[in-house]
Design an enzyme around this catalytic site. Sequence first.
Site, PDB file in Angstrom:
ATOM      1  N   ARG A 177      67.821  10.333  21.980  1.00 37.62           N
ATOM      2  CA  ARG A 177      67.129   9.595  20.919  1.00 37.62           C
ATOM      3  C   ARG A 177      67.401   8.093  20.990  1.00 37.62           C
ATOM      4  O   ARG A 177      67.469   7.408  19.974  1.00 37.62           O
ATOM      5  CB  ARG A 177      67.499  10.126  19.529  1.00 37.62           C
ATOM      6  CG  ARG A 177      67.182  11.584  19.311  1.00 37.62           C
ATOM      7  CD  ARG A 177      65.686  11.876  19.427  1.00 37.62           C
ATOM      8  NE  ARG A 177      65.459  13.312  19.316  1.00 37.62           N
ATOM      9  CZ  ARG A 177      65.409  14.140  20.363  1.00 37.62           C
ATOM     10  NH1 ARG A 177      65.556  13.662  21.580  1.00 37.62           N
ATOM     11  NH2 ARG A 177      65.197  15.426  20.209  1.00 37.62           N
ATOM     12  N   SER A 212      62.704  15.040  11.554  1.00 34.44           N
ATOM     13  CA  SER A 212      64.152  15.200  11.413  1.00 34.44           C
ATOM     14  C   SER A 212      64.751  13.884  10.921  1.00 34.44           C
ATOM     15  O   SER A 212      64.641  12.864  11.603  1.00 34.44           O
ATOM     16  CB  SER A 212      64.779  15.595  12.744  1.00 34.44           C
ATOM     17  OG  SER A 212      64.265  16.833  13.183  1.00 34.44           O
ATOM     18  N   GLU A 238      67.655   9.180  11.854  1.00 32.92           N
ATOM     19  CA  GLU A 238      66.782   9.061  13.020  1.00 32.92           C
ATOM     20  C   GLU A 238      65.642   8.077  12.781  1.00 32.92           C
ATOM     21  O   GLU A 238      65.304   7.309  13.684  1.00 32.92           O
ATOM     22  CB  GLU A 238      66.234  10.443  13.423  1.00 32.92           C
ATOM     23  CG  GLU A 238      65.429  10.399  14.706  1.00 32.92           C
ATOM     24  CD  GLU A 238      65.193  11.776  15.293  1.00 32.92           C
ATOM     25  OE1 GLU A 238      64.138  11.973  15.905  1.00 32.92           O
ATOM     26  OE2 GLU A 238      66.069  12.652  15.152  1.00 32.92           O
TER      27      GLU A 238
END
Length: 344
Positions: free
Chosen positions: A158, A241, A335
């Site tokens: 990520r 998420s 995130e």
Amino acid sequence: MATRTTLRVGGRPAREVVARTQAELVDAVRGADARGEEVLLVAGGSNLLVADGDLPVTAVVVASSGLRREPVDACGGVWVTAEAGHPWEDLVAETTANGWLGLEALSGIPGSTGATPVQNVGAYGADVSGTLAQVRTWDRREGRLRTLAVGDLRLGYRTSLLKEDPDRYVVLDVTFQLREGELGGPVRYAELAARLGVPVGGRAPAADVREAVLALRRGKGMVLDDPAAGVVDHDTWSAGSFFTNPVLGAAEADALPEGAPRYPAEGGVKTSAAWLIAAAGFERGHGLPGPAALSTKHTLAVTNRGGASAQDVLALAREVRDGVAERFGVRLEPEPRLVGCSLG
């Protein structure tokens, strides 16, 4: 910004410019930089949490679209280039339908193609680093066009060079190197393998992989609803998420309770943020009736139940983060990109 983001929260920018071509995108950003204006790039808006109220920013909406097959030699597979604003799901649908393989496990992810290398977007055992070839950008610092090869992007879990330096590069288009055929790549995610009826590491037709992923994502509220078709599911009013899966040191991982997921990862041991959240006492639907609540389908999604503000979303995310830290000593990291706000 509530109309520009999938969380459907956020205030009003000082100015908004819609860029439908690469030239318009570069001109909009270059002009704002010359005027000393703070720039907020927005495309699908699926990974943004924007503060409430009046925002001292120029919002540049990346509305470019289109894809093309690049000519390469016969050994290079299929190279496909998509404009930064091209919807990611449209790209996956078209490539899978054409037998251009490698993106099928990333079906159903909302947002634009240009955002995918920034986060090294991934799901169900795959991420874009597996097929990414290059990214064409506007370098705001150097004032020139730059093409970054996959090896230049420092892709990780990520993260990427583009995320590490978010105010430098503007993604203009993204090129993927895909295989031709019928069978998708090895299925690395146990839940997906079970749904497809293949062992982990086995293969299935790419079209079947895509449909199985879409079904799994719908079951978790991770596929956007379609208000035009009369479908309104507040579980999809989210940024996907909200927390990344923590990567822990060996001692931290050993301190987790028996039964906590543990996976080998670069830099340590990865565990499941969703497991930690539920084990800390935050069940699906926590916070209902709202205005913000965890999804009724998946503990990892913070959702807007219809009237939430950015502060409502932040308050719930902060409660969850602090509860997990108190219970397990693990600090969850958000995130989505937080604009004009923070978890504190």
